[in-house]
Design an enzyme around this catalytic site. Structure first.
Site, short mmCIF file in Angstrom:
data_model
loop_
_atom_site.label_atom_id
_atom_site.label_comp_id
_atom_site.label_asym_id
_atom_site.label_seq_id
_atom_site.Cartn_x
_atom_site.Cartn_y
_atom_site.Cartn_z
N ALA A 124 0.83 -1.21 0.00
CA ALA A 124 0.00 0.00 0.00
C ALA A 124 0.86 1.25 0.00
CB ALA A 124 -0.94 -0.02 1.21
N GLY A 131 -0.04 9.24 -6.74
CA GLY A 131 0.24 8.03 -7.53
C GLY A 131 1.69 8.02 -7.95
N ILE A 158 -5.44 -0.70 -4.05
CA ILE A 158 -4.63 -1.73 -3.41
C ILE A 158 -4.97 -3.10 -4.00
CG2 ILE A 158 -3.91 -2.75 -1.21
CD1 ILE A 158 -3.20 0.31 -1.77
N ARG A 244 8.83 -4.35 -10.97
CA ARG A 244 8.80 -4.03 -12.40
C ARG A 244 9.29 -5.21 -13.24
NH1 ARG A 244 10.45 2.25 -10.96
NH2 ARG A 244 8.34 2.73 -10.21
N GLU A 364 2.68 -0.09 -10.99
CA GLU A 364 4.09 -0.21 -10.59
C GLU A 364 4.99 0.77 -11.36
OE1 GLU A 364 5.47 -3.97 -9.34
OE2 GLU A 364 3.45 -4.73 -8.99
N1 CAA Z 1 16.21 2.31 -5.16
C1 CAA Z 1 16.72 2.84 -4.02
N2 CAA Z 1 16.60 4.17 -3.71
C2 CAA Z 1 15.95 4.96 -4.58
C3 CAA Z 1 15.39 4.47 -5.78
C4 CAA Z 1 15.55 3.09 -6.05
N3 CAA Z 1 15.06 2.56 -7.18
N4 CAA Z 1 14.81 5.50 -6.44
C5 CAA Z 1 14.98 6.59 -5.69
N5 CAA Z 1 15.67 6.26 -4.56
C6 CAA Z 1 16.09 7.16 -3.49
C7 CAA Z 1 16.97 8.30 -4.05
O1 CAA Z 1 18.33 7.92 -4.10
C8 CAA Z 1 16.74 9.42 -3.03
O2 CAA Z 1 17.54 9.13 -1.90
P1 CAA Z 1 18.27 10.31 -1.07
O3 CAA Z 1 17.16 11.02 -0.33
O4 CAA Z 1 19.18 9.59 -0.13
O5 CAA Z 1 18.95 11.19 -2.06
C9 CAA Z 1 15.27 9.19 -2.63
O6 CAA Z 1 14.96 7.83 -2.93
C10 CAA Z 1 14.32 10.12 -3.36
O7 CAA Z 1 14.50 9.88 -4.75
P2 CAA Z 1 14.06 10.92 -5.88
O8 CAA Z 1 14.51 12.28 -5.49
O9 CAA Z 1 14.49 10.38 -7.19
O10 CAA Z 1 12.47 10.86 -5.73
P3 CAA Z 1 11.35 11.53 -6.61
O11 CAA Z 1 10.35 12.13 -5.69
O12 CAA Z 1 11.94 12.39 -7.68
O13 CAA Z 1 10.60 10.24 -7.23
C11 CAA Z 1 10.15 8.62 -8.89
C12 CAA Z 1 11.21 9.41 -8.10
C13 CAA Z 1 10.94 7.75 -9.84
C14 CAA Z 1 9.23 9.52 -9.68
C15 CAA Z 1 9.33 7.75 -7.89
O14 CAA Z 1 8.50 8.55 -7.09
C16 CAA Z 1 8.50 6.71 -8.58
O15 CAA Z 1 9.00 5.65 -8.97
N6 CAA Z 1 7.16 6.96 -8.73
C17 CAA Z 1 6.26 5.96 -9.22
C18 CAA Z 1 5.59 5.26 -8.08
C19 CAA Z 1 5.02 3.95 -8.49
O16 CAA Z 1 5.64 3.17 -9.19
N7 CAA Z 1 3.83 3.65 -7.98
C20 CAA Z 1 3.23 2.39 -8.22
C21 CAA Z 1 2.26 2.12 -7.12
S1 CAA Z 1 2.33 0.50 -6.47
C22 CAA Z 1 1.46 -0.47 -7.52
O17 CAA Z 1 1.15 -0.12 -8.62
C23 CAA Z 1 1.18 -1.81 -6.97
C24 CAA Z 1 0.08 -2.56 -7.63
O18 CAA Z 1 -1.04 -2.14 -7.73
C25 CAA Z 1 0.36 -3.89 -8.15
#
Ligand code: CAA
Length: 382
Positions: A124, A131, A158, A244, A364
């Protein structure tokens, strides 16, 4: 470079294919129609090690590698996408996160029942207003003097929410810190303060139940914090990297099923006195379908291989999911087109594959988010 699979990988692929073809595919139309959660089939997958493929045997899983996970997911998705959604959430989003960041007690308590298939897990993160921008969450966890937390707030979309026993939940513990103010918690849905909201009526993967959930003064003990306080966003992102790979595999399974049906059809169906597979316009579609399918599989296997080496695989996973999900949408679209009226009819599964494929470009991380992740990695710019 070795393109051969190990005996163990081939074995789980075979088990998954057998269950998918004998049990899942024949019931897929029914579950799609009634939108019912396929609990007996999910239990069967659990009993055969498919709900915790990468989970070590000591926590109830099959103890295999990420490549084995890809092979099994593709087979189950080719049988029915909705079953593979439930499988991917249990494997990648639930078990994987606890295995990586959880304590020994958390692994025994939460991973074992999910890996064995006796309970369902969920993840969740998403909220009505948050999103792609996951740090905009409002669900709040307030720390108490004894180290426990009180949680209040809503989560939406969810997957498996209506039936999940346990949930990996992300909540804001310090809003001033943004991404570093998010903490992960392990939730038991049988405890007071947990409520299920409306179930989502969906275009596809209709047998995978999806709902809103709400927390009202839900109490989490200190030992149910996953990882460290403030580490939640990194846990969510790391878990989604693994997720992913699962969704890429799901997209490949859906696309392969559509492709295989199309291959049979173009050999049988005649127009203007010849099988339609002899027409150049059909041939071009077949060739492009096959190339996209194999390119998606190779990218996904590479992402799984890198994960198995213990290296960071965020970029590889994003490339695999982006390519495979867009390929699945394109392939299922062409499959409907080649089948003509039969493709549009519910008498054949093509229209279901087409509806099911769409979600792989959304959940995702949307295709736009995958492109953002890849471009940031490639350019080093933000
Ligand atoms: N692994 C480890 N750490 C990571 C990471 C990763 N893949 N990606 C980012 N981080 C860390 C960064 O290093 C950073 O760390 P520090 O604070 O130490 O510098 C921190 O996380 C923040 O990173 P960003 O500044 O890059 O964050 P952002 O706000 O710019 O967001 C984003 C990045 C890629 C847009 C991210 O928010 C994202 O992936 N969004 C999509 C969310 C998503 O996939 N949602 C799906 C919902 S779940 C679902 O769908 C389930 C289902 O129903 C089946």
């Amino acid at each position: 470079m070795d393109f051969a699979f190990t005996e163990e990988q081939l074995l789980i692929q075979d088990v998954a294919r057998r269950i998918a073809q004998e049990k899942i595919a024949p019931s897929a139309e029914h579950f799609d129609k009634v939108g019912e959660f396929p609990l007996d089939n999910i239990r069967l997958l659990g009993e055969n090690g498919l709900m915790g493929i990468e989970v070590p045997a000591e926590y109830g899983g099959a103890g295999m590698d990420p490549v084995a996970y890809v092979l099994a997911m593709v087979e189950i998705a080719a049988g029915d996408a909705a079953h593979s959604t439930i499988m991917s959430v249990n494997n990648s989003l639930f078990c994987n996160g606890i295995l990586t960041w959880g304590s020994e007690e958390q692994k025994q308590k939460y991973v074992r029942p999910i890996a064995e298939g006796s309970a369902i897990g969920a993840f969740a993160l998403t909220e009505p207003q948050s999103g792609s921008d996951a740090t905009a969450m409002r669900c709040k966890a307030v720390k108490q003097a004894d180290g426990s937390f009180v949680i209040n707030g809503k989560k939406s979309w969810i997957t498996s929410g209506p039936v999940a026993r346990y949930i990996v939940l992300f909540a804001m513990t310090d809003a001033d810190k943004g991404a570093r103010g998010i903490t992960a918690f392990l939730i038991d849905t049988d405890k007071p303060g947990f409520h299920r909201g409306k179930t989502e009526p969906k275009l596809g993967i209709r047998a995978s139940a999806t709902c809103e959930i709400e927390f009202q003064d839900y109490l989490v003990a200190a030992e149910d914090v996953l990882g460290e306080e403030g580490q939640g966003f990194k846990i969510a992102m790391g878990v989604l990297d693994a997720g992913r790979i699962g969704i890429a595999s799901q997209a490949i399974g859906i696309a392969r099923a559509a492709y295989e049906k199309t291959l049979e059809y173009v050999k049988d169906r005649k127009a203007f006195g010849a099988p339609i597979g002899t027409f150049q316009m059909t041939q071009a579609k077949i060739a492009d379908m096959k190339c996209k399918l194999d390119a998606s599989l190779l990218l996904t296997l590479r992402a799984a291989w890198v994960k198995g080496q213990g290296q960071r695989f965020s970029n590889e996973a994003a490339m695999a999911k982006l390519t495979a999900s867009e390929a699945a949408m394109w392939i299922t679209h062409q499959a409907v087109q080649i089948h003509g009226g039969m493709g549009y009819s519910k008498e054949m599964p093509l229209e279901r594959y087409f509806r099911d494929a769409k979600i792989t470009e959304i959940y995702e991380g949307t295709s736009e988010i995958q492109r953002l992740v890849i471009a940031r990695n490639e350019t080093g710019l933000r």
